[in-house]
Every structure is written in structure tokens, then in C-alpha cells.
Design an enzyme around this catalytic site. Structure first.
Site, PDB file in Angstrom:
ATOM      1  N   LYS A   1       0.856  -1.192   0.000  1.00  0.00           N
ATOM      2  CA  LYS A   1       0.000   0.000   0.000  1.00  0.00           C
ATOM      3  C   LYS A   1       0.888   1.237   0.000  1.00  0.00           C
ATOM      4  O   LYS A   1       1.571   1.535   0.970  1.00  0.00           O
ATOM      5  CB  LYS A   1      -0.917   0.012   1.233  1.00  0.00           C
ATOM      6  CG  LYS A   1      -2.001   1.080   1.134  1.00  0.00           C
ATOM      7  CD  LYS A   1      -2.975   1.000   2.276  1.00  0.00           C
ATOM      8  CE  LYS A   1      -4.173   1.911   2.018  1.00  0.00           C
ATOM      9  NZ  LYS A   1      -3.803   3.274   1.623  1.00  0.00           N
TER      10      LYS A   1
ATOM     11  N   ARG B   1      -4.534   8.491  -5.713  1.00  0.00           N
ATOM     12  CA  ARG B   1      -5.258   7.560  -6.588  1.00  0.00           C
ATOM     13  C   ARG B   1      -5.493   8.216  -7.943  1.00  0.00           C
ATOM     14  O   ARG B   1      -5.891   9.380  -8.037  1.00  0.00           O
ATOM     15  CB  ARG B   1      -6.596   7.201  -5.939  1.00  0.00           C
ATOM     16  CG  ARG B   1      -7.386   6.077  -6.601  1.00  0.00           C
ATOM     17  CD  ARG B   1      -6.921   4.731  -6.140  1.00  0.00           C
ATOM     18  NE  ARG B   1      -7.829   3.660  -6.560  1.00  0.00           N
ATOM     19  CZ  ARG B   1      -8.774   3.134  -5.777  1.00  0.00           C
ATOM     20  NH1 ARG B   1      -8.961   3.595  -4.551  1.00  0.00           N
ATOM     21  NH2 ARG B   1      -9.526   2.141  -6.226  1.00  0.00           N
TER      22      ARG B   1
END
Length: 573
Positions: free
Chosen positions: A246, A251
Site C-alpha cells: 500500500k 489515486r
């Protein structure tokens, strides 16, 4: 439909905070609107002109609106300003000064087109043209029309509902219940243009929206991760998981279509909250054109800034500096981005969201030519907790946030949190290691040493998706630097409100001195989550502290009530 009629519905909406009543009023409004004007009616009721990915900003602030009202009603600016300070609302100020004898016959479509023209004005002399056009529009509107035209332009509608309530209202319009909500929402998640969906649905019901499909250039609502407590829980759910690191980036949903030429192939990038960022990321655009071997594709990715000297990833606070409209080339050179691609949603004119992840991954590996600008997210497939924790610990050692475990057999969960993707960030240290992203609802004036800042604590809440409102989870008064207190107050004051919004569910003992719009998202960490008899979410954070502000996500991406409750259950295991 006359604009006056629309405004009368908006006035009814402003007088209630009851979800069912709001839905009922909207359903009646949509039923009265014709199919040729429901697109405009829906967006005007939401206080905007277009879907988020095609957003048009009016760029008219309070000061300019005072000039507009002065010109429209031939009243000195000082008098307008005096009354505005008294009322605290320029919409109400316009309503007060508007000529009572104006008989408004202006239709919704005409007002919409005039508002759109005002928003599209740019370049030399655009401010004067906006003042002229808006003042002319106000002259043609009666009091209630002037009030809501001003509110739409200033972005101060605050009627307490979102697209989700609109979707329910469309179902009520057609069936007098919410039985069609699921089918309508499924289409909205892959094509988030609620005005277009309303138009097609108004004309032909469910049959009218059946041919709405994924389309390049129109963002899809991103899948989101669920949480669980232990590695054992993940293995139990997935049996076999694909583990990805992660990364602490931003995004990006990247769209490519070599068949859409204007004149170059279409390449667009969007944030998780549907904002288009194509012009901000020229390096991503070139990487997609050079490295994606497909005629058309929609990719789910993470963009991370890279230190050009060391090649190391930079912190999120540095990466986010790339989200700017000016000095783009200079910033791109200073903070080059690496695009890490982890999923594919659309490939060569076909949706891929229903395929299992393992199949989508194979397509990715076949079409991405990796380079220093773009890579496929590395993955490690595990089927036992020991291997899982080994990968997790490696991620932590690398300074990463944690890992994401993906079910190899799962489809892409568009616009929702599901156990297909599970993020794992928490370590057993006696504190809540995972962060939450609540919304700032308002603040309390400072006392003692903080009197100099004018702010001493702030209230945060989480989103109740079912009720379309915000519920409180913490009053935070520690963990901020002097600079952060000053910054927070400045940001809140820019969007402060005269009264508590009706979709803020707050007990009286927690009422803020200053309320603000729900536009400031935070990253909060705490020692624990406890059951609370005071906070309206039913649970509260114990010893909460600010980690950072989350300017990369929108209100729709805030931590939800349900997620907060789930986190409590996981923490208490």
C-alpha cells in the site's frame, strides 16, 4: 417548468432535514419536470451545472456578488454590504432587494443556459462580462428566483442531500417506493452523470438506462478497501490472496482511447472523487501513450512522487504538490511521478469489472510495458498467515503504509467497500494504528494560550450513507502544531456558515462556535474507539489526534458510520 417553480421546491427542501420528506419533495419535482429539462433540474437542485468530472466553476466570490447586486438593483455597494453583514447570506440579500413586482416567466432551461454562459466566461474582461450577465439575469427574476440563482453561483445551496438521495427520488418518482434504487445506483457507479441518468430514466424507466455502459472519458466510481483485524481473518475470507504494497500516493484512474482522436488519442486522468487532473499530469499522459499497448483501456492506479536525485518515493505531502494548475512543467520536473497500475476496468471496448481479479491481472501484464515512469504493482500470492505477516513486515520495513490483500476470484467492486480488497495497516501496539478520514464540521474558539489563534478545538464527523448526513465522533483539541491551528482556522473561516447545516447531527452540548461546510477532510489517529452516549455516531475516538489534512479526497470518501462501527468491532476482538 418555470425557474420560479423549481425555486419553490428548493424552498420546501430548505425547510426540512427529514430524509424521507426530502426524497418525497424531490420525487414530486422530478415528476413535474419534463424529460427535456430534467437534466438541468437535477443539477440545479444540487447547486451545480454538470457532473463532477465536467465541473464548471463560476469563480464569483462574495465581493463580486456584492457588485452584481449593486448593479442589478441600482443600490450602493455599501448598502448591499451592510445588509449582507446583517443577514449573513447573499442569496437572502438578493431576495430582499429584488423587485417585488417582477413577474418571473423565465424557464429552467433559459436560466440554466444563462448560468452556464456566465460560468464559461474567461480571459480579458471576463469579470466585467460576468457582472453584466449576472445582473441582467437577476433583473429578470423574482425574489425567490434571485435568492437561489445567487446561491447556485456562490455554491451555498446546502439543502442536505446528494446524488444518492436523487437516485432514491427517481425510484419514488417511478414506483412510489425505493425498489428501483439498486438498479439506478448500479448505472450511476459506472457512469456518474446523475443528470443524464435521470433524463434517460424519465423517458423510458429502467429500459432507458439499460444501455448505459462504461465509457472512456467518463470516470467510474473507484473500489475501496475493507478492514479486518488479523491476517488470519484475511486468509479465512480469501483462502488465497494476492498481496500488494500500500503506497502513500494519490489515486489515479487513467483513461486511454486511441479511437477517439482530437487530434491525438484520448488520454484523461481522474481522482478518486471524479475530478479531472489530465492537465496536471503530463508525465502520466505520456507514460500511458508510450506504455499501454491497447486501443482503449481504463486503469486503476496510484501515482507517487519520486525524488529525482535518489529515485526514492517522496512523502504524500510532497506528491500532492503535483495537483496544481500553474507551473505544471516546472513542478513535474521537480517531482516526477511514477504510475503504479494495479487493476484494469475496461479493455478494447469491453468492460472487465465482472472478471475475477486473477484474469484482470493477466490482461494488465500483457498490455503494460514497464518503464521508469510506469509499472504494474508487484504482487505476492499467499495462502497462509505466516507468509502474509512476512510480506506485511517487509512493507513496514520499507516505510510503506501496509499492504492490500486481494481476492483472486473477486470482481471489481465499483464504488463500494467490500472484502474483495482488504487493507491491513494495524500493528498490535495498544493503539489504533489505522487512520480514519472524518470531516471537519466546525470549531470552538480558543482560550488561554490558544486565544491568539482564535481556535481551541474542532469537531469531526463521519458520513452516514444511509441517511445522507454527518454524525459526530470526536472533539479534537490536541496534537496540532501552531501552524496547523492557524491553517485550520483559516480554511474553516473561508467556508464558515451562520448556522449548523441540517444534515449535521450534533448534540447541543457539542454545538460549535463556528460551523463550516463539509469540505475539509482529515486523517485522524486515536488510541481507541469507545461506545459514546454523546456522539451521534454511537461511538467516539479516545485521545484523537490530527495526522494530516486529506486534500486528495472528497466528502464522499470520508469514513462512514458503518465503517467506524466495523472498526470498533475489529478493535475490540
Amino acid at each position: 417548468m418555470l425557474f420560479k417553480t423549481l425555486c419553490e421546491y428548493l424552498e420546501k427542501l430548505s425547510l426540512t432535514s427529514k430524509r424521507l420528506e426530502i426524497t418525497s419533495i424531490l420525487a414530486k419535482l422530478f415528476k413535474e419536470a419534463s424529460s427535456c429539462e430534467i437534466y438541468e433540474t437535477v443539477f440545479l437542485s444540487l447547486g451545480t451545472l454538470n457532473p463532477q468530472y465536467k465541473a464548471i466553476k463560476f469563480n464569483i466570490a462574495d465581493k463580486m456578488m456584492v457588485r452584481i447586486l449593486s448593479k442589478a438593483y441600482t443600490i450602493p455597494e455599501r448598502d448591499i454590504l451592510k445588509k449582507y453583514k446583517e443577514l449573513g447570506d447573499l442569496g437572502k440579500t438578493a431576495e430582499l432587494f429584488s423587485e417585488s413586482f417582477v413577474k418571473q416567466e423565465t424557464e429552467v432551461l433559459e436560466v440554466y443556459q444563462k448560468l452556464k454562459r456566465i460560468a464559461m466566461e474567461e480571459g480579458a474582461g471576463s469579470q466585467e462580462r460576468k457582472v453584466h450577465l449576472m445582473s441582467m439575469l437577476l433583473k429578470s427574476l423574482d425574489r425567490i428566483g434571485a435568492k437561489y440563482a445567487c446561491k447556485i453561483i456562490l455554491g451555498t445551496m446546502r439543502l442536505g442531500f446528494s446524488e444518492i438521495t436523487v437516485i432514491e427520488a427517481l425510484s419514488w418518482m417511478e414506483k412510489d417506493d425505493k425498489t428501483l434504487k439498486k438498479q439506478i445506483e448500479e448505472k450511476y457507479r459506472i457512469y456518474p452523470n446523475i443528470g443524464f441518468i435521470a433524463k434517460e430514466f424519465k423517458e423510458n424507466g429502467l429500459f432507458g438506462i439499460k444501455d448505459i455502459h462504461i465509457e472512456t472519458g467518463v470516470p467510474i466510481l473507484s473500489a475501496r478497501c475493507q478492514r479486518v483485524d488479523t491476517a488470519k481473518d484475511i486468509i479465512k475470507r480469501h483462502k488465497t490472496s494476492a498481496i500488494e504494497y500500500k503506497y502513500d500516493g494519490t489515486r489515479v484512474q487513467a483513461h486511454l482511447d486511441r479511437n477517439k482522436l482530437s487530434p491525438a488519442p484520448l488520454v484523461k486522468t481522474f481522482t478518486r472523487n471524479l475530478e479531472e487532473t489530465t492537465n496536471m499530469f503530463p508525465d502520466i499522459v505520456s507514460a500511458i501513450l508510450d506504455s499501454v499497448k491497447a486501443q482503449s483501456a481504463i486503469l486503476d492506479c496510484e501515482a507517487i512522487g519520486v525524488d529525482p536525485k535518489t529515485g526514492e518515493f517522496v512523502p504524500f505531502q510532497i506528491t500532492i504538490k503535483r495537483k496544481r494548475k500553474h507551473n505544471v512543467k516546472k513542478t513535474a520536473k521537480e517531482i516526477p511521478l511514477k504510475l503504479i497500475v494495479f487493476d484494469i476496468l475496461f479493455y478494447n471496448r469491453k468492460s472487465q469489472i465482472h472478471l475475477p481479479f486473477v484474469e484482470r491481472r493477466k490482461i494488465l501484464e500483457s498490455i503494460i510495458k514497464e518503464s521508469d515512469k510506469i509499472i504494474i504493482a508487484p504482487e505476492i500470492v499467499v495462502d497462509n498467515t505466516n507468509k502474509f505477516m512476512e510480506v506485511f513486515n517487509t512493507a513496514i520495513e520499507k516505510g510503506l503504509e501496509g499492504i492490500v490483500a486481494k481476492d483472486l476470484t473477486a470482481s471489481y467492486t465499483v464504488g463500494s467497500r467490500g472484502y474483495a480488497w482488504i487493507k491491513f495497516k494495524r500493528e498490535e501496539k495498544g493503539t489504533l494504528e489505522d487512520t480514519l478520514e472524518p470531516v471537519v464540521l466546525g470549531y470552538y474558539r480558543g482560550a488561554g494560550q490558544r486565544a491568539k489563534f482564535g481556535i481551541g478545538a474542532f469537531l469531526v464527523g463521519v458520513l452516514d450513507e444511509k441517511e445522507d448526513n454527518f454524525k459526530t465522533i470526536a472533539k479534537i483539541g490536541t496534537g496540532l502544531t501552531d501552524e496547523q491551528w492557524v491553517r485550520l482556522k483559516r480554511r474553516c473561516d473561508k467556508i464558515k456558515l451562520l448556522e449548523k447545516p441540517k444534515n449535521y447531527i450534533v448534540p447541543k452540548e457539542l454545538f460549535c462556535d463556528i460551523w463550516c461546510e463539509p469540505n475539509i477532510l482529515t486523517s485522524i489517529r486515536a488510541d481507541d474507539i469507545t461506545i459514546s452516549p454523546i456522539h451521534t455516531a454511537g461511538y467516539a475516538l479516545r485521545f484523537p489526534r490530527l495526522v494530516d489534512f486529506r486534500d486528495d479526497i472528497s466528502t464522499k470518501d470520508a469514513t462512514t458510520v458503518q465503517e467506524f462501527k466495523n472498526l470498533y468491532k475489529l478493535w475490540k476482538k
